[in-house]
Write a protein that holds these residues in place. Structure first.
Motif, PDB file in Angstrom:
ATOM      1  N   THR A 130      47.982   6.207 108.269  1.00 57.67           N
ATOM      2  CA  THR A 130      49.354   5.789 108.591  1.00 57.67           C
ATOM      3  C   THR A 130      50.379   6.729 107.982  1.00 57.67           C
ATOM      4  OG1 THR A 130      48.668   3.473 108.698  1.00 57.67           O
ATOM      5  CG2 THR A 130      51.018   3.911 108.416  1.00 57.67           C
ATOM      6  N   MET A 131      50.209   7.039 106.676  1.00 57.09           N
ATOM      7  CA  MET A 131      51.183   7.886 105.994  1.00 57.09           C
ATOM      8  C   MET A 131      51.078   9.336 106.432  1.00 57.09           C
ATOM      9  SD  MET A 131      52.581   5.443 104.477  1.00 57.09           S
ATOM     10  CE  MET A 131      53.857   6.305 103.584  1.00 57.09           C
ATOM     11  N   ASP A 133      50.230  10.251 109.519  1.00 54.79           N
ATOM     12  CA  ASP A 133      50.875  10.265 110.828  1.00 54.79           C
ATOM     13  C   ASP A 133      52.399  10.258 110.711  1.00 54.79           C
ATOM     14  OD1 ASP A 133      48.425  10.308 112.060  1.00 54.79           O
ATOM     15  OD2 ASP A 133      48.360   8.152 112.459  1.00 54.79           O
ATOM     16  N   ARG A 134      52.898   9.636 109.668  1.00 59.64           N
ATOM     17  CA  ARG A 134      54.348   9.650 109.450  1.00 59.64           C
ATOM     18  C   ARG A 134      54.832  10.996 108.909  1.00 59.64           C
ATOM     19  NH1 ARG A 134      55.389   3.780 106.424  1.00 59.64           N
ATOM     20  NH2 ARG A 134      54.517   2.461 108.094  1.00 59.64           N
ATOM     21  N   ARG A 179      58.405   7.086  97.236  1.00 59.20           N
ATOM     22  CA  ARG A 179      57.801   6.394  98.383  1.00 59.20           C
ATOM     23  C   ARG A 179      57.369   4.983  98.001  1.00 59.20           C
ATOM     24  NH1 ARG A 179      59.261   8.185 102.802  1.00 59.20           N
ATOM     25  NH2 ARG A 179      58.724  10.293 102.061  1.00 59.20           N
ATOM     26  N   VAL A 210      54.436  12.202 105.791  1.00 59.16           N
ATOM     27  CA  VAL A 210      55.017  12.129 104.450  1.00 59.16           C
ATOM     28  C   VAL A 210      53.972  12.189 103.332  1.00 59.16           C
ATOM     29  CG1 VAL A 210      57.027  10.834 105.254  1.00 59.16           C
ATOM     30  CG2 VAL A 210      54.974   9.589 104.499  1.00 59.16           C
TER      31      VAL A 210
END
Length: 268
Positions: A61-62, A64-65, A221, A67
């Protein structure tokens, strides 16, 4: 009449002592996974501690973002720069404090005073002076690591056996020779300890340091994910900080074995 002078064997320790460290590590990891699983199925803690699969999926998820690696890189730069500056300042200050009483009397009370103040307390003042971005992050980490390392190195220098220094002076050694051939080798274990503590402080100060308007970073974050209640990615980032800390600790231990192999240590 013969007496048995051999030391009595400790009962119950023979089996435990034969277990390799790798097995203990696996047992420790398994115990942690069980505790994690229990927390993930408990209705009161399941929202804060999602199961392992959810946290592992948060990596994708991170990433793909866009970051995850950006945050890691940003935090590592700030931590490394702040730690390095803290060490470079702490080493000479600690030696001067231990070597010259006037310097100690002037500086030590303020180090002890500031050391008891949480970094979050003076972060706003640093931001006002240095602005937002990476600069205040490095300053905050530098202050925190300097305070810890200066005290540790100072204690190492001041606890050197005075007889060694007097003997060197009798043999005609100058201050430079005493420092290089007596103080430096005797203080090296304390310097390694200071490096270990400083690295730990640098990581624990990360959250406070990245509250200075940072646009990326592990600490920044975590705060952002807390605002959106994304516990999976948030726990992932907390684990990443822990993994970085353990990796640094292992590297420091390798360095310690190379530099202080002559030092006798108590085996447990």
């Amino acid at each position: 009449m013969k007496y048995n002078t051999s030391k009595p064997k400790k009962k119950g320790n023979s089996f435990i002592s034969k277990i390799p460290n790798s097995v203990w590590l696996l047992i420790s990891f398994a115990a942690a996974m069980i505790v994690w699983w229990l927390l993930s199925i408990n209705p009161q803690t399941s929202r804060s501690f999602p199961n392992v699969l959810v946290v592992a999926g948060s990596i994708r998820t991170m990433v793909d973002r866009g970051v995850f690696f950006k945050d890691m890189g940003s935090s590592l730069i700030s931590v490394t720069a702040g730690f390095a500056l803290g060490f470079v300042i702490a080493l000479p200050v600690a030696i001067l404090m231990a070597w010259y009483r006037p310097v100690r009397n002037i500086i030590e009370p303020w180090i002890q005073f500031v050391r008891n103040i949480p970094p979050l307390a003076y972060v706003p003042l640093v931001v006002i002076s240095a602005g937002v971005g990476r600069k205040p992050q490095i300053i905050v980490i530098t202050i925190a690591t300097f305070l810890t390392m200066a005290i540790t190195i100072f204690q190492g220098v001041i606890n050197i056996d005075e007889t060694l220094i007097k003997a060197a002076r009798v043999l005609g050694a100058k201050d430079k020779d005493i420092f290089l051939k007596v103080i430096a080798p005797a203080t090296l274990p304390f310097i390694i300890t200071a490096v270990r503590l400083g690295a730990s402080v640098a990581l624990t100060t990360l959250i406070a340091a990245e509250s200075t308007g940072a646009t990326a970073g592990l600490g920044m974050r975590i705060r952002a994910l807390n605002n959106t209640f994304e516990s999976g990615p948030m726990l992932l980032y907390i684990i990443v900080i822990g993994v970085i800390g353990i990796t640094i600790e292992k590297l420091i231990k390798m360095l310690e074995r190379r530099l202080t192999g002559w030092q006798e240590k108590r085996e447990i």
